[in-house]
Design an enzyme around this catalytic site. Structure first.
Site, PDB file in Angstrom:
ATOM      1  N   HIS A 165       0.820  -1.223   0.000  1.00 25.15           N
ATOM      2  CA  HIS A 165       0.000   0.000   0.000  1.00 25.15           C
ATOM      3  C   HIS A 165       0.854   1.274   0.000  1.00 25.15           C
ATOM      4  O   HIS A 165       0.319   2.363  -0.181  1.00 25.15           O
ATOM      5  CB  HIS A 165      -0.923   0.039   1.220  1.00 25.15           C
ATOM      6  CG  HIS A 165      -2.005  -1.000   1.214  1.00 25.15           C
ATOM      7  ND1 HIS A 165      -2.926  -1.110   0.194  1.00 25.15           N
ATOM      8  CD2 HIS A 165      -2.306  -1.994   2.099  1.00 25.15           C
ATOM      9  CE1 HIS A 165      -3.757  -2.115   0.453  1.00 25.15           C
ATOM     10  NE2 HIS A 165      -3.399  -2.673   1.604  1.00 25.15           N
ATOM     11  N   ASP A 201      -2.737 -10.369  -2.509  1.00 23.13           N
ATOM     12  CA  ASP A 201      -3.323  -9.937  -1.236  1.00 23.13           C
ATOM     13  C   ASP A 201      -4.813  -9.620  -1.446  1.00 23.13           C
ATOM     14  O   ASP A 201      -5.239  -9.269  -2.546  1.00 23.13           O
ATOM     15  CB  ASP A 201      -2.575  -8.685  -0.760  1.00 23.13           C
ATOM     16  CG  ASP A 201      -2.972  -8.234   0.634  1.00 23.13           C
ATOM     17  OD1 ASP A 201      -2.237  -8.565   1.580  1.00 23.13           O
ATOM     18  OD2 ASP A 201      -4.007  -7.539   0.781  1.00 23.13           O
ATOM     19  N   HIS A 203      -6.343  -7.075  -0.543  1.00 21.62           N
ATOM     20  CA  HIS A 203      -6.524  -5.648  -0.828  1.00 21.62           C
ATOM     21  C   HIS A 203      -5.712  -5.222  -2.049  1.00 21.62           C
ATOM     22  O   HIS A 203      -4.606  -5.704  -2.265  1.00 21.62           O
ATOM     23  CB  HIS A 203      -6.104  -4.824   0.395  1.00 21.62           C
ATOM     24  CG  HIS A 203      -6.816  -5.231   1.649  1.00 21.62           C
ATOM     25  ND1 HIS A 203      -6.259  -6.107   2.561  1.00 21.62           N
ATOM     26  CD2 HIS A 203      -8.046  -4.917   2.106  1.00 21.62           C
ATOM     27  CE1 HIS A 203      -7.125  -6.297   3.554  1.00 21.62           C
ATOM     28  NE2 HIS A 203      -8.215  -5.600   3.297  1.00 21.62           N
ATOM     29  N   ASP A 290      -4.614 -12.730   3.369  1.00 21.27           N
ATOM     30  CA  ASP A 290      -5.871 -12.253   3.954  1.00 21.27           C
ATOM     31  C   ASP A 290      -7.061 -12.593   3.051  1.00 21.27           C
ATOM     32  O   ASP A 290      -8.193 -12.182   3.345  1.00 21.27           O
ATOM     33  CB  ASP A 290      -5.820 -10.757   4.299  1.00 21.27           C
ATOM     34  CG  ASP A 290      -5.117  -9.914   3.267  1.00 21.27           C
ATOM     35  OD1 ASP A 290      -4.784 -10.425   2.190  1.00 21.27           O
ATOM     36  OD2 ASP A 290      -4.897  -8.709   3.545  1.00 21.27           O
TER      37      ASP A 290
HETATM   38 ZN   LIG Z   1      -4.359  -7.021   2.617  1.00 22.31          ZN
END
Ligand SMILES: [Zn+2]
Length: 350
Positions: A165, A201, A203, A290
């Site tokens: 991120h 991931d 996200h 995740d």
């Molecule tokens: Zn994540």
């Protein structure tokens, strides 16, 4: 495979993150990595090494120098405001959104913390910079280890805080230095003509996408929860395909909450087909687990056993591969899930 484990990771241990109006205990905790190391002790997959220090020039090829200078001195500045701050984490609470100036670095510490971040879920602590810098060293060393004859097929940067991120000059989403981008840049600098980054991931890898968005030498592909409902919300849509020289070199595959492994694996096949068409010399996998059905902050439904197949499918790309550790917040299942990916990769790569 070679594994570079971050010896400084536990120094980054946030107390609390802001979530829906209250401060809650951090999800991104040192125990995540300890569980992976414990599982690797039970199921060894290769030598575990310590990485040499990372070259500043490599970090500055990924991140803005003024951002790096801020990160490495932020804790001292925070405590200088008030010695009592040593018992607290630094959490941003004000940001320069549309129409504000981001070219000037404010003198006020809270304002600078906001300038270099995008959420209030990412505490900066006493050991954050040391952990992040040592994590980037793991990513750089993993990339370096793939060069030359006799090199292993894969290397792992086993580190936290995660990185995908983090952008050129901002932290957020528990990430400070973009380890996957550091690995991709290191692979380019050591001679790979083209590098693909595959982010699995839950996200969207907004930082990695933004870092390479206008480059044709690094293809970025991300499979993730649809940003219309899932973090990081403001990037990761299917119509983001790159810009300028990088047009056509970013692929987003958003999937709805509730996606199971059969649906997820179909997206992985699409991702791997795009990567094969790009014909890279090396692959970086931003490995978050995740996507697991038991994850407390994510909403896909992959089971632990699915990660063996996920690793095998990635090995099918036939590329020298660096793995960087990203998310995964079902802490007790973290070791099983991560090592399953790596074991599945190794078994299929033989
Ligand atoms: Zn994540």
């Amino acid at each position: 495979m070679l594994i570079y484990a971050n010896p400084r990771h536990a120094g980054h241990s946030g107390r609390q993150e802001m979530y829906r109006g209250r401060l809650v205990p951090c999800h991104e905790v040192p125990a995540r990595l300890e569980h992976v190391l414990a599982e690797l002790a039970r199921r060894p997959l290769g030598e575990i090494r310590e990485a040499p220090p990372v070259a500043r020039a490599l970090l500055e090829a990924v991140h803005a120098p003024r951002y790096l200078r801020f990160l490495e001195t932020a804790w001292q500045q925070w405590v200088a405001l008030d010695p009592a701050n040593a018992e607290l984490d630094a959490l941003p609470s004000v940001w320069p959104v549309r129409g504000f100036r981001a070219d000037l670095e404010p003198a006020n510490f809270a304002a600078r913390l906001g300038l270099y971040s995008f959420d209030a879920g990412t505490p900066l602590t006493e050991g954050t910079w040391a952990a992040a810098e040592a994590g980037a060293a793991c990513a750089a060393a993993a990339a370096s280890s793939l060069a030359g004859s006799g090199a292993p097929r894969a290397a792992v940067a086993l580190t936290r805080p995660p990185g995908h991120h983090a952008g050129a000059d901002f932290f957020g989403g528990y990430c400070f230095v973009n380890n996957a981008a550091v690995a991709a840049q290191a692979l380019r600098e050591q001679g790979a003509r083209r590098v693909a980054v595959l982010d699995v991931d839950y996200h969207h890898g907004n930082g990695t996408q933004s870092l390479f968005y206008e480059r044709a030498d690094v293809l970025t592909v991300s499979i993730h929860g649809d940003p219309r409902t899932e973090y990081p919300f403001y990037l990761g849509h299917a119509d983001e395909t790159g810009a300028g020289a990088g047009l056509g070199f970013n692929l987003n595959l958003p999937l709805p909450a509730g996606t199971d492994f059969a649906q997820w694996r179909a997206a992985l096949a699409t991702a791997l087909a795009r990567i094969a068409a790009f014909a890279p010399d090396a692959l970086v996998v931003a490995l978050g687990v995740d996507t697991y059905e038991g994850d407390p902050i994510s909403r896909f439904r992959l089971a632990s056993g699915d990660y063996l197949q996920l690793g095998a499918d990635i090995a099918g790309a036939g590329l020298p591969t660096v793995f960087t550790l990203e998310g995964g917040y079902a802490v007790a299942a973290m070791g099983t899930n991560v090592v399953n990916v790596l074991e599945g990769f190794e078994a299929a790569a033989r």
